[in-house]
Scaffold this active site. Structure first.
Site, mmCIF file in Angstrom:
data_model
loop_
_atom_site.group_PDB
_atom_site.id
_atom_site.type_symbol
_atom_site.label_atom_id
_atom_site.label_comp_id
_atom_site.label_asym_id
_atom_site.label_seq_id
_atom_site.Cartn_x
_atom_site.Cartn_y
_atom_site.Cartn_z
ATOM 1 N N TYR A 2 62.426 -52.500 5.643
ATOM 2 C CA TYR A 2 61.027 -52.757 5.987
ATOM 3 C C TYR A 2 60.086 -52.203 4.931
ATOM 4 O O TYR A 2 60.499 -51.462 4.036
ATOM 5 C CB TYR A 2 60.700 -52.192 7.371
ATOM 6 C CG TYR A 2 60.575 -50.678 7.438
ATOM 7 C CD1 TYR A 2 61.698 -49.867 7.335
ATOM 8 C CD2 TYR A 2 59.335 -50.066 7.594
ATOM 9 C CE1 TYR A 2 61.588 -48.486 7.401
ATOM 10 C CE2 TYR A 2 59.212 -48.683 7.662
ATOM 11 C CZ TYR A 2 60.341 -47.896 7.570
ATOM 12 O OH TYR A 2 60.232 -46.536 7.624
ATOM 13 N N ARG A 32 59.683 -52.537 -4.447
ATOM 14 C CA ARG A 32 60.531 -51.666 -3.626
ATOM 15 C C ARG A 32 61.325 -52.497 -2.613
ATOM 16 O O ARG A 32 62.506 -52.247 -2.377
ATOM 17 C CB ARG A 32 59.682 -50.605 -2.925
ATOM 18 C CG ARG A 32 60.527 -49.614 -2.134
ATOM 19 C CD ARG A 32 59.724 -48.409 -1.667
ATOM 20 N NE ARG A 32 58.735 -48.767 -0.659
ATOM 21 C CZ ARG A 32 57.866 -47.906 -0.129
ATOM 22 N NH1 ARG A 32 57.859 -46.649 -0.523
ATOM 23 N NH2 ARG A 32 57.002 -48.286 0.770
ATOM 24 N N HIS A 81 80.879 -55.974 12.740
ATOM 25 C CA HIS A 81 80.340 -55.072 11.713
ATOM 26 C C HIS A 81 80.209 -55.792 10.375
ATOM 27 O O HIS A 81 79.205 -55.689 9.697
ATOM 28 C CB HIS A 81 81.225 -53.832 11.565
ATOM 29 C CG HIS A 81 81.048 -52.852 12.674
ATOM 30 N ND1 HIS A 81 81.494 -53.075 13.961
ATOM 31 C CD2 HIS A 81 80.464 -51.635 12.702
ATOM 32 C CE1 HIS A 81 81.189 -52.049 14.721
ATOM 33 N NE2 HIS A 81 80.560 -51.151 13.986
ATOM 34 N N ARG A 94 79.100 -60.178 17.647
ATOM 35 C CA ARG A 94 78.777 -58.868 17.069
ATOM 36 C C ARG A 94 79.956 -58.398 16.239
ATOM 37 O O ARG A 94 81.006 -58.068 16.782
ATOM 38 C CB ARG A 94 78.489 -57.847 18.172
ATOM 39 C CG ARG A 94 78.212 -56.437 17.642
ATOM 40 C CD ARG A 94 78.074 -55.423 18.763
ATOM 41 N NE ARG A 94 77.791 -54.090 18.252
ATOM 42 C CZ ARG A 94 78.721 -53.231 17.839
ATOM 43 N NH1 ARG A 94 79.999 -53.551 17.875
ATOM 44 N NH2 ARG A 94 78.368 -52.024 17.383
ATOM 45 N N GLU A 143 61.658 -34.566 1.981
ATOM 46 C CA GLU A 143 60.398 -35.269 2.276
ATOM 47 C C GLU A 143 60.080 -35.078 3.748
ATOM 48 O O GLU A 143 60.728 -34.293 4.432
ATOM 49 C CB GLU A 143 60.534 -36.753 1.921
ATOM 50 C CG GLU A 143 61.654 -37.450 2.663
ATOM 51 C CD GLU A 143 61.874 -38.899 2.252
ATOM 52 O OE1 GLU A 143 60.957 -39.523 1.692
ATOM 53 O OE2 GLU A 143 62.972 -39.411 2.528
ATOM 54 N N LYS A 196 64.646 -47.951 2.317
ATOM 55 C CA LYS A 196 63.707 -47.976 3.440
ATOM 56 C C LYS A 196 64.328 -48.831 4.548
ATOM 57 O O LYS A 196 63.987 -50.001 4.734
ATOM 58 C CB LYS A 196 62.343 -48.514 2.975
ATOM 59 C CG LYS A 196 61.185 -48.081 3.865
ATOM 60 C CD LYS A 196 59.856 -48.288 3.176
ATOM 61 C CE LYS A 196 58.661 -48.131 4.094
ATOM 62 N NZ LYS A 196 58.474 -46.814 4.694
HETATM 63 C C1 LIG Z 1 60.820 -41.281 4.807
HETATM 64 C C2 LIG Z 1 59.568 -41.678 4.099
HETATM 65 N N1 LIG Z 1 59.258 -41.096 2.920
HETATM 66 C C3 LIG Z 1 58.138 -41.407 2.242
HETATM 67 C C4 LIG Z 1 57.239 -42.330 2.741
HETATM 68 C C5 LIG Z 1 55.994 -42.645 1.954
HETATM 69 O O1 LIG Z 1 56.100 -43.901 1.341
HETATM 70 P P1 LIG Z 1 54.776 -44.782 1.077
HETATM 71 O O2 LIG Z 1 53.835 -43.902 0.347
HETATM 72 O O3 LIG Z 1 55.250 -45.927 0.273
HETATM 73 O O4 LIG Z 1 54.268 -45.162 2.435
HETATM 74 C C6 LIG Z 1 57.508 -42.975 3.948
HETATM 75 C C7 LIG Z 1 56.575 -43.972 4.468
HETATM 76 O O5 LIG Z 1 56.507 -44.270 5.617
HETATM 77 C C8 LIG Z 1 58.704 -42.648 4.646
HETATM 78 O O6 LIG Z 1 59.016 -43.239 5.811
#
Ligand SMILES: Cc1ncc(COP(=O)(O)O)c(C=O)c1O
Length: 286
Positions: free
Chosen positions: A36, A55, A106, A104, A183, A151
């Protein structure tokens, strides 16, 4: 929390979000098998659309889903969605799942058609008080998997971590892996020590944030010192400033960590400077 806007995009059609339906056999539902993006919109425009589409392409490649659209088609799809919802300031959530088969398994069959879903919602307005006083955060061990550079919609660990933060009255949880900062559960984390911004290096342990990328550019353009380096737990706890940054939230000062004041306990000088640079940048790019 404000409601999303009425129209969504689902597999090529624009329709009321309340009426949108997908199969329970969709692999995003069964396996969390999808990726996403979250893109902020100012005055109807996505200022860093390129960074988001790049990205997205990387994430799709990493998980082996063919990109269902080229760049021109993405731009068109998003522009229509935004315009038909009235434009203005908002954000777009875009999800691509590997698709659904009848069953379903995997191992996905080779001929799956990805599911494409996008909707708009109002930007979560940081309250004036949050801007003035900053927010509280907690720390936790990073219990996520080892490909946090992707992501992915498999966000169970992030959700559980954020639930614990909410239970403790905190806005975000700042994660530590092997004694070092990674993070937040949904944000990049910056610290400031002696006027220098420090961020951990990119790698498989964290997401390359688009807001972090913008902060880097603004810092470089305005002579604010910054360094990409591992940040230890001790450095995090001793930092003069801590920030969390995400596309829909902007950059927010963290003023307490695990109940203890960060620096002076007020949003710091470097945060104030960066926050105004971001506001100016936004005004100039919308
Ligand atoms: C785990 C994580 N790290 C960093 C970010 C920051 O990314 P961005 O600045 O592209 O939103 C997000 C954004 O939701 C995130 O989910």
């Amino acid at each position: 929390v404000a409601e999303p806007l009425p129209l969504c995009h689902l597999n090529g059609a624009l329709l009321p979000l309340r009426e949108a339906r997908i199969s329970p056999l969709d692999r995003s539902f069964l396996f969390g098998d999808g990726v996403y993006e979250v893109m902020p919109v100012y005055r109807g425009q996505i200022p860093r659309l390129n960074a988001h589409l790049t990205r997205l392409q990387r994430n799709l490649s990493e998980v082996g889903i063919a990109n269902p659209h080229d760049e021109v088609a993405w731009r068109q799809l998003l522009a229509t969605l935004i315009e038909r919802n009235g434009g203005g300031d908002l954000y777009v959530y875009l999800q691509i799942s590997r698709g659904a088969e009848f069953g379903r398994n995997h191992t996905p069959p080779p001929d799956l058609v990805p599911t494409v879903f996008a909707f708009c919602a109002p930007l979560p307005a940081a309250t004036a008080q949050q801007r003035e006083t900053g927010v509280a955060c907690i720390t936790a061990i990073d219990t996520r998997w080892r490909r946090c550079d992707i992501k992915s919609v498999s966000l169970l660990a992030n959700v559980l971590l954020r639930m614990e933060a909410a239970r403790q009255g905190a806005a975000e949880v700042i994660l530590l892996r092997d004694g070092a900062l990674t993070e937040g559960s949904a944000s990049s984390v910056h610290i400031v020590i002696d006027g220098e911004i420090r961020t951990p290096p990119h790698g498989t342990q964290l997401l390359p944030g688009t807001t972090r990328g913008l902060i880097d550019e603004l810092a470089d353009a305005h002579g604010i010192r910054r360094r990409v380096t591992a940040v230890t737990e001790a450095e995090l706890r001793a930092a003069d400033e801590i920030w969390i940054a995400a596309a829909a939230r902007g950059v927010v000062a963290v003023t307490t960590l695990d109940g203890r004041a960060v620096g002076t306990g007020q949003p710091g000088r470097v945060w104030r400077q960066m926050n105004s640079l971001l506001q100016e940048w936004r005004a100039a790019h919308s």
